[in-house]
Scaffold this active site. Structure first.
Site, PDB file in Angstrom:
ATOM      1  N   HIS A  97      -7.119  -3.297   9.879  1.00 11.33           N
ATOM      2  CA  HIS A  97      -8.353  -3.803   9.441  1.00 11.33           C
ATOM      3  C   HIS A  97      -9.477  -4.111  10.756  1.00 11.33           C
ATOM      4  O   HIS A  97      -9.408  -5.232  11.340  1.00 11.33           O
ATOM      5  CB  HIS A  97      -7.904  -5.284   9.212  1.00 11.33           C
ATOM      6  CG  HIS A  97      -7.053  -5.473   7.745  1.00 11.33           C
ATOM      7  ND1 HIS A  97      -6.681  -6.433   7.194  1.00 11.33           N
ATOM      8  CD2 HIS A  97      -6.819  -4.403   6.831  1.00 11.33           C
ATOM      9  CE1 HIS A  97      -5.967  -6.102   6.129  1.00 11.33           C
ATOM     10  NE2 HIS A  97      -6.100  -4.871   5.790  1.00 11.33           N
ATOM     11  N   HIS A 104     -12.861  -3.981   3.675  1.00 12.21           N
ATOM     12  CA  HIS A 104     -11.402  -4.137   3.729  1.00 12.21           C
ATOM     13  C   HIS A 104     -10.780  -3.508   5.101  1.00 12.21           C
ATOM     14  O   HIS A 104     -10.183  -4.110   6.044  1.00 12.21           O
ATOM     15  CB  HIS A 104     -10.569  -3.392   2.731  1.00 12.21           C
ATOM     16  CG  HIS A 104      -9.148  -3.710   2.350  1.00 12.21           C
ATOM     17  ND1 HIS A 104      -8.390  -3.772   1.443  1.00 12.21           N
ATOM     18  CD2 HIS A 104      -8.073  -3.648   3.646  1.00 12.21           C
ATOM     19  CE1 HIS A 104      -7.261  -4.020   1.732  1.00 12.21           C
ATOM     20  NE2 HIS A 104      -7.071  -3.803   3.013  1.00 12.21           N
ATOM     21  N   GLU A 126     -17.803  12.082  22.187  1.00 11.86           N
ATOM     22  CA  GLU A 126     -16.474  12.523  21.862  1.00 11.86           C
ATOM     23  C   GLU A 126     -16.236  12.509  20.341  1.00 11.86           C
ATOM     24  O   GLU A 126     -15.380  13.213  19.980  1.00 11.86           O
ATOM     25  CB  GLU A 126     -15.573  11.711  22.542  1.00 11.86           C
ATOM     26  CG  GLU A 126     -15.319  10.255  22.176  1.00 11.86           C
ATOM     27  CD  GLU A 126     -14.279   9.710  22.601  1.00 11.86           C
ATOM     28  OE1 GLU A 126     -14.237   8.351  22.738  1.00 11.86           O
ATOM     29  OE2 GLU A 126     -13.066  10.264  22.785  1.00 11.86           O
ATOM     30  N   HIS A 136      -3.037   2.192   8.291  1.00  9.11           N
ATOM     31  CA  HIS A 136      -3.780   1.333   7.722  1.00  9.11           C
ATOM     32  C   HIS A 136      -4.153   0.042   8.599  1.00  9.11           C
ATOM     33  O   HIS A 136      -3.203  -0.554   8.869  1.00  9.11           O
ATOM     34  CB  HIS A 136      -3.512   1.053   6.325  1.00  9.11           C
ATOM     35  CG  HIS A 136      -4.317   0.011   5.853  1.00  9.11           C
ATOM     36  ND1 HIS A 136      -5.650   0.207   5.569  1.00  9.11           N
ATOM     37  CD2 HIS A 136      -4.075  -1.325   5.169  1.00  9.11           C
ATOM     38  CE1 HIS A 136      -6.094  -1.053   4.919  1.00  9.11           C
ATOM     39  NE2 HIS A 136      -5.340  -2.002   4.961  1.00  9.11           N
ATOM     40  N   GLU A 185       0.985  -1.095   0.058  1.00  5.72           N
ATOM     41  CA  GLU A 185       0.008   0.000  -0.091  1.00  5.72           C
ATOM     42  C   GLU A 185       0.833   1.325   0.253  1.00  5.72           C
ATOM     43  O   GLU A 185       0.351   2.296   0.352  1.00  5.72           O
ATOM     44  CB  GLU A 185      -1.077   0.101   1.258  1.00  5.72           C
ATOM     45  CG  GLU A 185      -1.823  -1.278   1.269  1.00  5.72           C
ATOM     46  CD  GLU A 185      -2.790  -1.574   0.317  1.00  5.72           C
ATOM     47  OE1 GLU A 185      -3.139  -0.715  -0.797  1.00  5.72           O
ATOM     48  OE2 GLU A 185      -3.614  -2.561   0.211  1.00  5.72           O
TER      49      GLU A 185
END
Ligand code: 13P
Ligand code: ZN
Length: 274
Positions: free
Chosen positions: A141, A210, A169, A139, A115
């Site tokens: 999952h 994803h 919040e 990133h 990525e």
């Protein structure tokens, strides 16, 4: 100074391990990158051994000549604490922002995360949008956020509003909202372009079916952002598991009052009547 003793490397490793302990990084899932300050790279210069130039797969001219600490492709967050030199690497970008070379790490071989185009295009957008304040792109999952991409409409409006409603919040932590990328093939330039386009407005982008990308100034803020969004998603999953109709919730005028007291701007497009 040794790379592994530098505080930015220690902070990076701790964040990766925190994400692993949250359960957001099965196998090699997820990736992390940090845009290194000039004085930080200076500290570790003697340990850097530049490798061969390799195409990034996209062009990031605003990041020309910068150094990044990134996780390796196929490497496990689970191993970052115990085998950092094999799991992560320092890369340098060339003068056009077209190629990178590995200068430290990945001792067992390999390359930076698949990525990398998304990370670097997000960094570039944030350098331009924040005057260089943002340094971390993350990133992961996280399961609850991913679960919601099968149930909620895949729109920025639906995700932002539903997640804001789950914890008071939230609108304070991510006032600009959340962007949503429809399902796309990961790892290439196309998904990087779509994500970085959203990062012009937001600090959070969800990839349908994803995972999630977050951007922030430092490790604490970026990890905290991912944690807050995922916690909110967990509450929404619990609520939706009990009922499809909320008995009470935070209403548009409540958000407007909150915005005044907490001095945040909440875009009206998220405060629609349902
Ligand atoms: P990498 O192992 O290449 O970083 O890929 C993991 C991932 O989450 C892809 O989206
Ligand atoms: Zn992923």
């Amino acid at each position: 100074m040794r790379v592994l003793d530098a505080s930015f490397v220690q902070g990076f490793m701790r964040m990766a391990d925190d994400g692993w302990q949250q359960g957001w990084h099965e196998r090699n899932g997820g990736n992390l990158s940090y845009r290194i300050r000039p004085e930080e790279i200076e500290q570790v210069k003697e340990e850097l051994v530049p490798g061969v130039w390799t195409p990034i797969g996209t062009t990031v001219p605003a990041l020309a000549g910068e150094y990044f600490l990134v996780t390796g492709s196929g490497k496990y967050f689970r191993n970052v604490m115990t085998r950092p030199e094999d799991s992560i690497c320092i890369i340098e970008l060339d003068e056009k922002g077209e190629n990178y070379r590995i200068c430290w790490g990945l001792t067992g071989g390999g390359r930076p995360t698949s990525e990398l185009p998304s990370h670097l295009m997000n960094h570039e957008v944030k350098v331009l949008a924040t005057g260089g304040k943002h340094r971390v792109i993350y990133h992961a999952h996280p399961a609850n956020t991913i679960a919601l991409t099968f149930v909620l409409p895949l729109t920025d409006e639906a995700f932002t509003r539903e997640l804001w409603e789950m914890a008071t919040e939230c609108p304070v932590v991510f006032p600009s909202g959340i962007g949503v990328v429809p399902w796309m093939v990961p790892g290439g330039r196309e998904i990087a372009v779509a994500t970085s386009e959203l990062m012009k407005q937001y600090d959070v982008a969800i990839w349908a079916h994803h995972g999630m990308f977050c951007s922030g100034e430092d490790f604490d803020l970026t990890f905290g952002l991912m944690h807050t969004v995922e916690k909110s998603a967990e509450i929404l999953v619990k609520v939706l598991s009990m009922t499809s109709v909320k008995r009470q919730t935070i209403l548009p005028d409540d958000f407007r009052r909150l915005a005044v007291d907490f001095k945040v701007t909440l875009p009206e497009k998220f405060l629609y009547e349902k």
